[in-house]
Design a protein around this motif. Structure first.
Motif, short mmCIF file in Angstrom:
data_model
loop_
_atom_site.label_atom_id
_atom_site.label_comp_id
_atom_site.label_asym_id
_atom_site.label_seq_id
_atom_site.Cartn_x
_atom_site.Cartn_y
_atom_site.Cartn_z
N PHE A 1 0.88 -1.01 0.00
CA PHE A 1 -0.06 -0.03 -0.16
C PHE A 1 0.87 1.32 -0.01
O PHE A 1 1.94 1.15 0.18
CB PHE A 1 -0.77 -0.08 1.26
CG PHE A 1 -2.01 -1.26 1.46
CD1 PHE A 1 -1.30 -2.33 1.58
CD2 PHE A 1 -3.06 -0.88 1.09
CE1 PHE A 1 -2.38 -3.37 1.92
CE2 PHE A 1 -4.19 -1.80 1.32
CZ PHE A 1 -3.78 -3.23 1.58
N ARG A 2 0.37 2.40 -0.17
CA ARG A 2 1.10 3.52 -0.26
C ARG A 2 0.23 4.76 0.16
O ARG A 2 -1.07 4.75 0.12
CB ARG A 2 1.79 3.88 -1.56
CG ARG A 2 0.82 4.22 -2.60
CD ARG A 2 1.58 4.52 -4.00
NE ARG A 2 0.75 4.89 -5.21
CZ ARG A 2 1.11 4.86 -6.47
NH1 ARG A 2 2.48 4.53 -6.64
NH2 ARG A 2 0.30 5.12 -7.08
N GLN A 3 0.86 5.89 0.99
CA GLN A 3 0.13 6.91 1.38
C GLN A 3 0.98 8.23 0.93
O GLN A 3 1.96 8.31 1.57
CB GLN A 3 -0.33 6.88 2.75
CG GLN A 3 -1.19 7.95 3.10
CD GLN A 3 -1.75 8.05 4.53
OE1 GLN A 3 -1.38 6.90 5.30
NE2 GLN A 3 -2.83 8.67 4.94
N GLU B 1 -5.44 9.91 0.94
CA GLU B 1 -5.70 8.50 1.76
C GLU B 1 -4.90 7.16 1.26
O GLU B 1 -4.22 7.32 0.07
CB GLU B 1 -7.18 8.10 1.21
CG GLU B 1 -8.29 9.04 1.88
CD GLU B 1 -9.67 8.71 1.99
OE1 GLU B 1 -10.51 9.21 2.32
OE2 GLU B 1 -9.88 7.49 1.22
N ARG B 2 -4.74 6.55 2.19
CA ARG B 2 -3.67 5.22 1.69
C ARG B 2 -4.57 4.39 0.61
O ARG B 2 -5.82 4.48 0.70
CB ARG B 2 -3.68 4.35 2.99
CG ARG B 2 -2.75 3.42 2.99
CD ARG B 2 -2.42 2.55 4.07
NE ARG B 2 -3.94 1.75 4.61
CZ ARG B 2 -4.13 1.46 5.88
NH1 ARG B 2 -3.08 1.44 6.67
NH2 ARG B 2 -5.18 0.98 6.09
N GLU B 3 -3.60 3.83 -0.31
CA GLU B 3 -4.28 3.32 -1.36
C GLU B 3 -3.74 1.94 -1.58
O GLU B 3 -2.45 1.68 -1.33
CB GLU B 3 -4.13 4.11 -2.65
CG GLU B 3 -2.77 4.47 -3.21
CD GLU B 3 -2.67 5.30 -4.46
OE1 GLU B 3 -3.93 5.32 -4.93
OE2 GLU B 3 -1.73 5.67 -4.94
N SER B 4 -4.12 0.90 -2.14
CA SER B 4 -3.54 -0.36 -2.47
C SER B 4 -2.83 -0.34 -3.65
O SER B 4 -3.18 0.48 -4.58
CB SER B 4 -4.62 -1.40 -2.50
OG SER B 4 -5.46 -1.03 -3.57
N ALA C 1 5.74 8.50 -2.04
CA ALA C 1 4.63 8.01 -0.80
C ALA C 1 5.43 7.20 -0.07
O ALA C 1 6.45 6.87 -0.28
CB ALA C 1 3.53 7.43 -1.27
N TYR D 1 5.43 3.92 1.63
CA TYR D 1 5.11 2.52 1.15
C TYR D 1 4.91 1.26 2.32
O TYR D 1 6.14 1.31 2.79
CB TYR D 1 5.95 1.84 0.18
CG TYR D 1 5.59 2.51 -1.36
CD1 TYR D 1 6.16 3.92 -1.72
CD2 TYR D 1 4.80 1.84 -2.50
CE1 TYR D 1 5.86 4.40 -2.77
CE2 TYR D 1 4.71 2.59 -3.70
CZ TYR D 1 4.96 3.91 -3.80
OH TYR D 1 4.83 4.38 -5.07
N TYR D 2 3.89 0.85 2.37
CA TYR D 2 3.48 -0.26 3.48
C TYR D 2 3.55 -1.50 2.93
O TYR D 2 2.77 -1.71 1.99
CB TYR D 2 2.42 0.15 4.34
CG TYR D 2 2.43 1.49 5.12
CD1 TYR D 2 2.07 2.66 4.21
CD2 TYR D 2 3.16 1.80 6.27
CE1 TYR D 2 2.19 3.87 4.98
CE2 TYR D 2 3.05 2.85 6.74
CZ TYR D 2 2.74 4.11 6.27
OH TYR D 2 2.73 5.48 6.67
N TRP E 1 0.82 -5.07 9.58
CA TRP E 1 1.48 -4.11 8.74
C TRP E 1 2.97 -3.66 9.08
O TRP E 1 3.22 -3.78 10.34
CB TRP E 1 0.57 -2.67 8.96
CG TRP E 1 -0.76 -2.81 8.68
CD1 TRP E 1 -1.87 -3.66 9.04
CD2 TRP E 1 -1.31 -2.32 7.26
NE1 TRP E 1 -2.83 -3.42 8.04
CE2 TRP E 1 -2.39 -2.68 6.90
CE3 TRP E 1 -0.34 -1.44 6.21
CZ2 TRP E 1 -3.18 -2.26 5.67
CZ3 TRP E 1 -1.07 -1.05 5.18
CH2 TRP E 1 -2.44 -1.46 4.89
N GLY F 1 6.63 1.07 7.08
CA GLY F 1 6.59 1.75 6.05
C GLY F 1 8.01 2.09 5.57
O GLY F 1 8.84 2.28 6.38
#
Length: 120
Positions: A37-39, A44-47, A91, A93-94, A110, A113
């Motif tokens: 995912f990234r923010q 907002e966080r997105e896949s 971003a 990245y998670y 999780w 990041g």
């Protein structure tokens, strides 16, 4: 409990490449679906991408053809190869995951990041 640790972020020029890595603890890594995912700031966080236990993959439209997710179950690792990076890819990245075929929106494990910055 699974612990995830990301690495590989950094600063890169537009058009460049980075490979993110995620190391997972636990003895049943192969039974987990994993994703990235990234923010970005103010967003907002997105896949971004996912790889399921059976090897199937998912990519967000914005990264299709540029990013590749992979996993090495023997090493408890998941990777995100990012090519042709764009400034809009900047971003945190998670890495995340969960058991079986849990949907990405419900991943419960999780990492902390890793920052990716793409300069124009």
């Amino acid at each position: 409990q699974v612990q995830l640790v990301e690495s590989g972020g950094g600063l890169v020029q537009a058009g460049g490449s980075l490979r993110l890595s995620c190391a997972a603890s636990g003895r049943t890594f192969s039974a987990y679906s994993m994703g990235w995912f990234r923010q970005a700031p103010g967003k907002e966080r997105e896949s971004v991408a996912a790889i399921w236990t059976g090897g199937g993959t998912y990519y967000a439209d914005s990264v299709k053809g540029r990013f590749t997710i992979s996993r090495d179950n023997a090493k408890n690792m998941v990777y995100l190869q990012m090519n042709n990076l764009k400034p809009e890819d900047t971003a945190i990245y998670y890495c995340a995951g969960d058991q079986g075929l849990t949907p990405m929106s419900r991943f419960s494990f999780w990492g902390q990041g890793t920052q990716v910055t793409v300069s124009s």
